[in-house]
Design a protein around this motif. Structure first.
Motif, PDB file in Angstrom:
ATOM      1  N   ALA A 128      10.300  41.242  61.030  1.00  0.00           N
ATOM      2  CA  ALA A 128      11.225  41.288  60.541  1.00  0.00           C
ATOM      3  C   ALA A 128      12.366  41.073  59.228  1.00  0.00           C
ATOM      4  O   ALA A 128      11.307  41.166  58.890  1.00  0.00           O
ATOM      5  CB  ALA A 128      11.879  39.561  61.689  1.00  0.00           C
ATOM      6  N   ARG A 169      10.715  34.292  59.531  1.00  0.00           N
ATOM      7  CA  ARG A 169       9.608  34.485  60.395  1.00  0.00           C
ATOM      8  C   ARG A 169       8.369  35.776  59.895  1.00  0.00           C
ATOM      9  O   ARG A 169       7.585  35.754  60.429  1.00  0.00           O
ATOM     10  CB  ARG A 169      10.212  36.164  61.259  1.00  0.00           C
ATOM     11  CG  ARG A 169      11.719  35.168  62.248  1.00  0.00           C
ATOM     12  CD  ARG A 169      12.389  36.346  62.444  1.00  0.00           C
ATOM     13  NE  ARG A 169      13.619  35.896  63.285  1.00  0.00           N
ATOM     14  CZ  ARG A 169      14.336  34.752  64.127  1.00  0.00           C
ATOM     15  NH1 ARG A 169      13.143  34.133  65.102  1.00  0.00           N
ATOM     16  NH2 ARG A 169      14.798  34.736  64.358  1.00  0.00           N
ATOM     17  N   ASP A 180       7.389  37.389  63.448  1.00  0.00           N
ATOM     18  CA  ASP A 180       7.476  38.426  63.420  1.00  0.00           C
ATOM     19  C   ASP A 180       6.979  39.013  62.344  1.00  0.00           C
ATOM     20  O   ASP A 180       7.795  39.476  60.937  1.00  0.00           O
ATOM     21  CB  ASP A 180       8.560  39.001  64.018  1.00  0.00           C
ATOM     22  CG  ASP A 180       9.205  40.147  64.111  1.00  0.00           C
ATOM     23  OD1 ASP A 180       8.372  41.430  64.080  1.00  0.00           O
ATOM     24  OD2 ASP A 180       9.867  40.362  65.311  1.00  0.00           O
ATOM     25  N   HIS A 214       5.001  34.601  60.680  1.00  0.00           N
ATOM     26  CA  HIS A 214       3.623  35.551  60.698  1.00  0.00           C
ATOM     27  C   HIS A 214       2.383  35.432  60.588  1.00  0.00           C
ATOM     28  O   HIS A 214       1.347  35.501  61.153  1.00  0.00           O
ATOM     29  CB  HIS A 214       4.509  36.372  62.273  1.00  0.00           C
ATOM     30  CG  HIS A 214       3.626  37.282  62.457  1.00  0.00           C
ATOM     31  ND1 HIS A 214       2.820  38.359  61.877  1.00  0.00           N
ATOM     32  CD2 HIS A 214       2.544  37.682  63.778  1.00  0.00           C
ATOM     33  CE1 HIS A 214       1.575  39.006  63.065  1.00  0.00           C
ATOM     34  NE2 HIS A 214       1.980  38.117  63.827  1.00  0.00           N
TER      35      HIS A 214
END
Ligand SMILES: [Zn+2]
Length: 224
Positions: free
Chosen positions: A95, A100, A92, A104
């Protein structure tokens, strides 16, 4: 997103991505190490290949020696206080956790690059036994059935040159739904494999085996 130019790019300040490109067009392959910081053989295998000028014969080869730099510095699976980076894919971008965000970044890169093969290099505290699911050394792990045919060929090639009976290689089916390989395989339809050596061997031998498997896989896919 466009393809990365040949050279060194970064997914983070200490997370270099090496893009090697052959004159002859061909498939793209990605080899990534150090997503678990205590599994050092893959990190050192990729580093040695880079230092020696390892290059693709055709297509593009993307090498990421250390996917989780903070975990690697601590020599722990995850960074101290951090997340297991191999359980947070596809990640993400907004995040709070760096794992994360970096997951990503890798996922986005792979969507743009559309590789034919991704390989992640790991190590295992347990030698492989077919009845023990969490034993991985030495195995080539796939998480999406059917098993890609190249897996058995690479395992057979490794087993033709064992230096010790414990080095025996096997294919291993072990799906992990939020791992880097599997999320990327699901999204792109490429071949995604995990290479696992048993940490009971000397580091030098583990690095040698990891290098050998990487080279065999890249030959299978036509990049070497
Ligand atoms: Zn691992």
């Amino acid at each position: 997103m466009t393809l990365l130019s040949p050279g060194i790019h970064h997914l983070g300040p200490t997370l270099p991505v090496h893009v090697l490109q052959a004159a002859e067009p061909g498939p793209t392959a990605l080899v990534e190490g150090g997503i678990h910081g205590d599994e050092v053989a893959g990190v050192h295998a990729i580093s040695e290949l880079l230092e020696e000028g390892y290059a693709p014969r055709r297509g593009r080869l993307i090498l990421i020696p250390v996917m989780n730099p903070a975990a690697y510095r601590a020599r722990t699976r995850a960074a101290p206080g951090g997340l297991d980076m191999n359980r947070v894919f596809p990640g993400d971008p907004s995040a709070p956790e760096v794992e994360r965000r970096q997951a990503h970044a890798l996922f986005s890169l792979m969507k743009a690059e559309d590789p034919a093969l991704i390989v992640t290099l790991h190590e295992s505290l347990k030698r492989f036994h077919p009845e023990v699911p969490l034993s991985f050394g030495q195995t080539v792990v796939y998480g999406v059935r059917p098993m890609p045919a190249l897996v058995q060929r690479v395992v057979d090639a490794m087993n033709a040159e064992l230096q010790h009976p414990y080095e025996l290689w096997a294919p291993h089916y072990y799906p992990v739904s939020t791992s880097s390989t599997e999320v990327i395989v699901d999204a792109l339809g490429c071949v995604g494999l995990t290479v696992e050596t048993w940490s009971g061997f000397d580091e030098a031998r583990r690095v040698q085996m990891q290098r050998q498997v990487v080279d065999l896989l890249l030959r299978e896919i036509g990049v070497r």
